[in-house]
Design a protein around this motif. Structure first.
Motif, PDB file in Angstrom:
ATOM      1  N   ILE A 100       0.839  -1.203   0.000  1.00 27.40           N
ATOM      2  CA  ILE A 100       0.000   0.000   0.000  1.00 27.40           C
ATOM      3  C   ILE A 100       0.869   1.246   0.000  1.00 27.40           C
ATOM      4  CG2 ILE A 100      -1.636   1.360   1.354  1.00 27.40           C
ATOM      5  CD1 ILE A 100      -2.890  -1.242   2.301  1.00 27.40           C
ATOM      6  N   GLN A 101       1.864   1.278   0.867  1.00 27.38           N
ATOM      7  CA  GLN A 101       2.692   2.489   0.978  1.00 27.38           C
ATOM      8  C   GLN A 101       3.462   2.762  -0.300  1.00 27.38           C
ATOM      9  OE1 GLN A 101       2.421   4.590   3.679  1.00 27.38           O
ATOM     10  NE2 GLN A 101       3.436   5.941   2.209  1.00 27.38           N
ATOM     11  N   GLN A 102       3.955   1.705  -0.945  1.00 26.61           N
ATOM     12  CA  GLN A 102       4.685   1.921  -2.190  1.00 26.61           C
ATOM     13  C   GLN A 102       3.767   2.494  -3.269  1.00 26.61           C
ATOM     14  OE1 GLN A 102       6.608  -1.523  -3.886  1.00 26.61           O
ATOM     15  NE2 GLN A 102       7.903  -0.287  -5.219  1.00 26.61           N
ATOM     16  N   LYS A 103       2.534   2.025  -3.326  1.00 32.10           N
ATOM     17  CA  LYS A 103       1.577   2.560  -4.295  1.00 32.10           C
ATOM     18  C   LYS A 103       1.337   4.048  -4.041  1.00 32.10           C
ATOM     19  CE  LYS A 103      -0.879  -1.887  -4.723  1.00 32.10           C
ATOM     20  NZ  LYS A 103      -0.820  -2.199  -6.154  1.00 32.10           N
ATOM     21  N   LEU A 104       1.158   4.415  -2.769  1.00 31.10           N
ATOM     22  CA  LEU A 104       0.930   5.817  -2.422  1.00 31.10           C
ATOM     23  C   LEU A 104       2.158   6.663  -2.738  1.00 31.10           C
ATOM     24  CD1 LEU A 104      -0.895   5.380   1.016  1.00 31.10           C
ATOM     25  CD2 LEU A 104      -1.948   5.839  -1.201  1.00 31.10           C
ATOM     26  N   ASP A 105       3.341   6.143  -2.411  1.00 32.14           N
ATOM     27  CA  ASP A 105       4.576   6.894  -2.660  1.00 32.14           C
ATOM     28  C   ASP A 105       4.821   7.085  -4.155  1.00 32.14           C
ATOM     29  OD1 ASP A 105       4.991   7.031   0.065  1.00 32.14           O
ATOM     30  OD2 ASP A 105       6.477   5.408   0.110  1.00 32.14           O
ATOM     31  N   GLU A 109      -7.393  10.242  -5.675  1.00 36.36           N
ATOM     32  CA  GLU A 109      -7.883   9.007  -5.049  1.00 36.36           C
ATOM     33  C   GLU A 109      -6.951   8.589  -3.911  1.00 36.36           C
ATOM     34  OE1 GLU A 109     -10.717   8.423  -5.759  1.00 36.36           O
ATOM     35  OE2 GLU A 109     -11.187   8.250  -7.888  1.00 36.36           O
ATOM     36  N   ALA A 110      -5.646   8.763  -4.096  1.00 38.65           N
ATOM     37  CA  ALA A 110      -4.695   8.454  -3.035  1.00 38.65           C
ATOM     38  C   ALA A 110      -4.905   9.383  -1.837  1.00 38.65           C
ATOM     39  CB  ALA A 110      -3.266   8.565  -3.564  1.00 38.65           C
TER      40      ALA A 110
END
Length: 276
Positions: free
Chosen positions: A19-24, A120-121
């Protein structure tokens, strides 16, 4: 100045299970786009949509298995917010997938959908922060993958994707979110309600982007947009149209009066009003 491929960023985001990598990655991409450091030239065919990876949690179940709880309880509000967080999390993937899967489009197309992914993020992060304030978190409750199933069904055709995802599934959020806001305010949860106000107002813009590109592609293919829209809804939904329909939000999001009237005739439900 170094340039980056928008498609490589999309692939990294879609094929990570963090999840964090997608947001970053989404935040980094937004900054690079603002600095003009992206290239949008076709490079290689996208991997099958089945290669997309999600976080290990939440557990995915049939929608009928999801418990229904009263919003008067803390557990009920958590369940609602978790469902919204799940939608927003999948919406990040939907925005990146339309970038990744449909190449050879004008540069503005990719800028529009990267902007959607970024918002969306933001929505996901706002809801997740609120869940943590309520001593919960995303992934602790079950969820379903209905939105992604629509993405899988439309992975072969941009026009179908635009009709079914932003102009149907996401447009449903414009119809139902005002009632959620009213219920949250009714039980005194103004913090959660205000987050949903932010989300629904941003989502109007997302659906409008979908409407604009839907009309653009229809013009390129010399198709009547209204008839094509309803033909696609009928093909993929087999006549299952759900109301009510929020006239104000839908008109701001690029729906014509004629489209809304046809939707209401199919859904046979009254319209709703906008939250203030």
């Amino acid at each position: 100045m170094k340039s980056y491929s928008i498609f490589e960023f999309a692939e990294q985001c879609l094929h990570s299970d963090s999840i964090q990598q997608k947001l970053d990655l989404t935040a980094t991409a937004a900054g690079l786009w603002q600095e003009g450091q992206f290239e949008c030239d076709f490079e290689k065919p996208p991997k099958p949509i089945s290669a997309t990876r999600f976080s290990k949690r939440p557990e995915l179940v049939d929608p009928r298995e999801l418990p229904r709880r009263s919003m008067a309880s803390n557990e009920g509000r958590i369940a609602l917010l978790h469902a919204v967080a799940h939608i927003e999390f999948y919406a990040i993937h939907l925005a990146w997938d339309i970038i990744y899967r449909f190449q050879n489009m004008p540069q503005r197309f990719y800028g529009d959908w990267l902007g959607v992914a970024t918002e969306e993020a933001k929505h996901f992060s706002l809801i997740r922060k609120r869940l943590r304030e309520l001593n919960s978190d995303y992934g602790l409750l079950p969820a379903h993958r209905g939105l992604w199933e629509v993405a899988e069904d439309t992975d072969h055709d941009l026009l179908a994707r635009l009709a079914l995802v932003p102009r149907y599934m996401e447009a449903r959020g414009l119809d139902v979110t005002p009632r959620m806001i009213e219920k949250l305010r009714g039980v005194g949860d103004y913090s959660s309600a205000q987050i949903l106000v932010t989300i629904v107002n941003d989502e109007v813009g997302h659906v409008l982007i979908g409407s604009r590109w839907f009309h653009t592609v229809c013009a390129q293919r010399k198709l009547d947009p209204e008839q094509t829209y309803f033909d696609l809804l009928n093909e993929f939904l087999r006549g299952t149209i759900r109301g009510p329909f929020n006239h104000g939000f839908r008109k701001r999001a690029g729906f014509s009066d004629a489209e809304i009237q046809r939707l209401e005739a199919l859904g046979k439900t009254p319209s709703t009003s906008n939250p203030k």
